[in-house]
Design an enzyme around this catalytic site. Structure first.
Site, short mmCIF file in Angstrom:
data_model
loop_
_atom_site.label_atom_id
_atom_site.label_comp_id
_atom_site.label_asym_id
_atom_site.label_seq_id
_atom_site.Cartn_x
_atom_site.Cartn_y
_atom_site.Cartn_z
N ASP A 143 33.09 40.24 45.51
CA ASP A 143 33.58 38.85 46.46
C ASP A 143 32.94 39.05 47.70
OD1 ASP A 143 34.45 37.71 44.25
OD2 ASP A 143 36.68 38.64 44.51
N GLY A 190 34.52 33.99 42.65
CA GLY A 190 34.83 33.62 43.85
C GLY A 190 35.97 32.73 44.14
N LEU A 301 29.89 39.00 32.94
CA LEU A 301 28.78 39.57 33.36
C LEU A 301 28.33 39.52 34.79
CD1 LEU A 301 26.67 38.24 30.28
CD2 LEU A 301 27.21 40.59 30.87
N ARG A 303 29.79 40.83 37.37
CA ARG A 303 30.24 42.09 37.88
C ARG A 303 29.73 43.16 37.12
NH1 ARG A 303 36.72 40.74 36.54
NH2 ARG A 303 36.47 41.57 34.56
#
Lengths: 415, 415
Positions: A143, A190, A301, A303
């Site tokens: 993030d 986010g 995906l 991350r």
């Protein structure tokens, strides 16, 4: 170092968090640590005395290389917030009892905001009650919302994957012609910070126009203006691609993904179903304009895609892990390692340590000036900031056509 | 060749369809074709006389290499089914008038089942009405459901991406511990054929257990048995990952994705919302077992992710394009190029041509014997069949951290 080191991973996984783990292990060993323990599932596992000796798992240089290329948290992760010290001293006593039993000299925690809160509380407790263990935080989050650090390890790889995937989605989206056009809404992670959603602009270049609109969670989202904007764009183009943060909200603070719930949106079991932001907007546009729409969620995906990691990101994550051990070894505690950008061109970045009290629970958002006036795209400043972080590749070690990871400690996935 | 060649792309895009286009262009030029035209949006665009001269777009060897690495259909695609000849001769007359005007000698169509139907009808018409143009089909589909060919270009790259992503999703899924466990349902394309869903088993290896369950659309899906299976697995493991085809149906033929509609599942605009298969199953399991669940759709990325393409696939796609031109140049018409596997170990594969009448509108499904008795996983035979098709990589040409594609003809995305 004379004693032992213990390291844990916490919060949402990333493609770079294991590179930091590799960095912690290597530097601790180089500095003479006897044992390097890994908590399984972070502090939550430690409280149940679940840990491994990392030497049993990282036996060769190749293992360390595989670890750098392994997505998600090798040690498992947790979302566990320590109570305030005055609320529950027993938890702290238990943790220090376990740490003392293991002869721990340095405690390294790789994570985001909540994890830095853990470092803060443990180091405070140690100082107040006279324990000599040092506590250092190692930043990690896709993030990119941690304060005081130029950026966070994990963000660059996620941004690179998002930029690459967005470019492929755009290419795919105008293949088939639809009379009234086609609108693809791509939802990006986010909740509060738009760093990831903004990185979809990286797809822009000589060979790709990039997404047509980008909506960050930092600015209020106006559904009607959005509809008008789409209608306008469809006059010129046959295919529109929009990037939206999962966390966009209307002016009154309602999440867009909750708007679909104004009517009964329950499943067969009576559970309220939160339709995603993208699927709500796709259905809104289909209803308003009657064109073909498509909702795409990049899901976990974004991350975990270590097959498309950024070399800069993986190297920095590794360095940050090493810097955390060095700081502890040199006597620091209650600190977090931060990345300090020294230069943009050529890109140069070093590490420093900062007081964790200034970091924990503080969210870094995209500055208003890095979004255009209308609130529908990021500016060149934003792109110049992100671009260096996605440079270079970490070629996966391919075995029989699929990337190889370091094998999984069985304790993690089995009861 | 003395005259000109025209080539079109049709049906759903893939990561390899442009490699076939590059193969058509190269071989046509090598064999002396004067011009190589590209229809924009396939036969639908041709009917509106929308086409480009490919020499204006593929100017250098580097352009050809970029084209091989560009996902989706460079020329745009269409889903257009020609009428029967006796129903509407005018359409055919118009097409042949345009082809004659362009002095076309060979017509190559890259596509799946519907596209082969186009080749069949056009070649029939040419034979009956004495036109000398030759019509050759070039197979393409991620679904791998074309008859008579060992496999289809586009499938290998999709399978490689799916195997890689599945492995990353599995790794991500057991990071965080949930008391009652976590169940992730991953939805894969393939309405009737389970070739793509089965390829999730490629994630299995020394370092990964692979998905726990795989459900193909070829076999009836039993919701209750599924629930029991999950309950059982949660006794042993904390994280379960399930791969399902978007097209799984219950024994009475109802699509699982339609089950959610038994109650009113309409959006704010009164449109019936089809919740996806994965999201329905995730909500079912959450309701039955009360554990954490997650629904993941691989979406259009599974057909567009050229950044993770298979080298074998891209090379074969290129060869198949060349073989189509060669067949036309040598006098064939009404044929499709097929891939013939000569050997598994070492993997060897050649091309042949087959009568398109034997191919069009016929779907190749996963054989029952390649699925285990319970219908919950693919067998080793399945994996041995797919494994050679995902070998090797096509390194993207990276520009500033993002893969470069051949630029987009502006006619495609703008009105």
């Amino acid at each position: 170092m004379k004693g032992n080191v213990i390291v844990g991973q916490s919060g949402g996984p990333t493609a770079a968090i294991n590179a930091s783990l590799a960095g912690v292990y290597r530097t601790a060993k180089d500095r003479g640590a006897n044992k390097v323990y890994g908590m399984l599932h972070g502090i939550q596992g430690l409280l149940k005395e679940k840990y491994i000796d990392l030497s049993d798992h990282i036996k060769t240089e190749l293992d360390a290389e595989l670890l750098k290329r392994t997505p998600a948290a090798f040690l498992g992760s947790c979302r566990y917030k320590l109570p305030e010290i005055h609320e529950n001293r027993e938890v702290y006593d238990k943790i220090f009892e376990i740490l003392d039993k293991l002869d721990i000299e340095a405690f390294i925690y790789i994570g985001g905001n909540d994890s830095m809160d853990t470092i803060k509380k443990l180091s405070d407790y140690a100082i107040v009650f006279g324990h000599s263990i040092r506590f250092i935080g190692c930043p990690k989050t896709i993030d990119n919302d941690l304060a005081l650090t130029d950026h966070t390890p994990g963000y660059g790889s996620a941004a690179k994957y998002i930029g690459t995937s967005m470019k492929e989605i755009i290419r795919d989206s105008f293949c088939l012609e639809y009379e009234k056009g086609v609108v693809s809404i791509v939802e990006i992670m986010g909740r509060n910070a738009g760093w990831l959603t903004g990185s979809t602009a990286l797809s822009q270049g000589e060979d790709c126009e990039g997404p047509d609109l980008i909506y960050l969670p930092e600015l209020p989202f106006d559904l009607q203006l959005f509809g008008e904007k789409i209608r306008q764009l469809l006059q010129e183009k046959t295919s529109i691609v929009v990037a939206v943060s999962e966390g966009i909200r209307t002016a009154d603070g309602t999440y867009v993904c909750e708007l679909g719930n104004s009517i009964d949106f329950v499943d067969a079991f009576g559970h309220k179903q939160l339709s995603g932001t993208a699927s709500y907007l796709a259905s809104y546009i289909a209803g308003e304009i009657g064109c073909k729409t498509r909702a795409i969620e990049l899901s976990t995906l974004q991350r975990a895609a270590s097959h498309a990691a950024s070399r800069v990101d993986i190297l920095e994550a590794y360095q940050v892990g090493g810097a955390a051990v060095k700081a502890a070894d040199e006597g620091d505690t209650g600190k977090m390692v931060v990345l300090k950008r020294l230069s943009d061109d050529p890109y140069q970045c070093g590490t420093e340590v900062k007081d964790v009290h200034k970091i924990a629970n503080d969210e870094k958002l995209v500055p208003r000036s890095w979004v255009n006036k209308e609130g529908t795209y990021v500016t060149n400043e934003f792109i110049s900031y992100v671009r260096p972080l996605i440079q270079g590749d970490v070629s996966p070690v391919m075995v029989d056509g699929i990337p190889r990871h370091l094998y999984t400690p069985k304790e993690l996935s089995h009861r």
